[in-house]
Design an enzyme around this catalytic site. Sequence first.
Site, PDB file in Angstrom:
ATOM      1  N   ARG A 117       0.865  -1.178   0.000  1.00  0.00           N
ATOM      2  CA  ARG A 117       0.000   0.000   0.000  1.00  0.00           C
ATOM      3  C   ARG A 117       0.900   1.225   0.000  1.00  0.00           C
ATOM      4  O   ARG A 117       1.929   1.255   0.682  1.00  0.00           O
ATOM      5  CB  ARG A 117      -0.929   0.022   1.221  1.00  0.00           C
ATOM      6  N   GLU A 160      -3.682   7.104  -5.117  1.00  0.00           N
ATOM      7  CA  GLU A 160      -3.663   6.383  -6.393  1.00  0.00           C
ATOM      8  C   GLU A 160      -4.785   6.924  -7.281  1.00  0.00           C
ATOM      9  O   GLU A 160      -5.940   6.899  -6.876  1.00  0.00           O
ATOM     10  CB  GLU A 160      -3.885   4.887  -6.177  1.00  0.00           C
ATOM     11  N   HIS A 169      -1.215  -0.221 -10.076  1.00  0.00           N
ATOM     12  CA  HIS A 169      -1.772  -1.253  -9.200  1.00  0.00           C
ATOM     13  C   HIS A 169      -2.147  -2.494 -10.014  1.00  0.00           C
ATOM     14  O   HIS A 169      -3.244  -3.043  -9.879  1.00  0.00           O
ATOM     15  CB  HIS A 169      -3.000  -0.712  -8.458  1.00  0.00           C
TER      16      HIS A 169
END
Length: 343
Positions: A254, A282, A301
């Site tokens: 993360r 993000e 991601h």
Amino acid sequence: MTAPPAGPRPRPRAALAMSPDAASAVLGPESLTALADLCDLAPLPALDDLTTPRARAVLAGVDLLVTGWGCPPLDADVLRAAPRLRAVVHTAGSVRGHVTDACWERGIEVSSAAAANAVPVAEYTLAMILLTGKRVLETAREHRASRTAPDWLRTPRTVGNHHRTVGILSASLIGRRVIELLRPHDFEVLLHDPYVDAGEAAELGVELVGPAELFRRGDTVSVHTPLLPGTRHLVGRDLIDSMRPDAVLINTARGAVVDQDALTDAVLAGRIRAVLDVTDPEPLPPGHPLWRCDNVLLTPHLAGSQGNEWRRLADLALSEIARWTSGEGFRHPVRRERLAFLA
């Protein structure tokens, strides 16, 4: 905690609780057919709002929820509408976003496909360790610009993967899988995880070290720590600044586990390199300097399950449902007492 029953259950009533897009991506026609063979499946579309009259009618008779990305929280109000609910099988990794305290208090059994989702993340990590060790991305960029053959006999001795030192931060499901994938290669593997003792480290084939030593010695450090209140900015400025010149920081966990401002300063100064599949936020704002930094690889991601890898998630979930309906219990249960250690 409620123990799994000793024998087969009556044919359960099941429903999908996730976004319709997640349902169509992860559970293709073959998976839905297999699920319908195991359960009486409520008609599609999947439930992404558990407060509607349709959702409440479905919940009233459901024994099992098959959840996925976009599942709303299963709070006390939802559980009151689902008096028969006994199990949740999640077709993705973390259950922290939808399995609430009310689920544990009710004794609902929970399973997750986290083990299946760990596979592509670990594969991505291994690939990036190998590619950055050979400086593939930088060399390819330079080759495209020069369009000449380099003098390979002048390659710096810092380039290559022979006896490179790789530090793994946290022996999570993904961290352990990365360690497993590293075994055939010529790496020295360090691990920092406060919950792993010397005996377990020996079984894993790693050297157990403190965080300062991990960052100081690692040619590559790969972050696999879940984001919890105590791990926010765990990788802070002191650790980042202690990394050896040209070391690589890989983050597939993360974004907020890493102090992004400190990392940005380090890569802009050209001291270290980074591979970031996650950032905070993000995506990054369009003007963020990391977008323009040649020694940073940013990916959106994508390390987790995508494309044909979704089938692995579905297959694990179906296997868990088959075990549960036969009375065997889950192979991949999520325990309440382990939530503090999970993503």
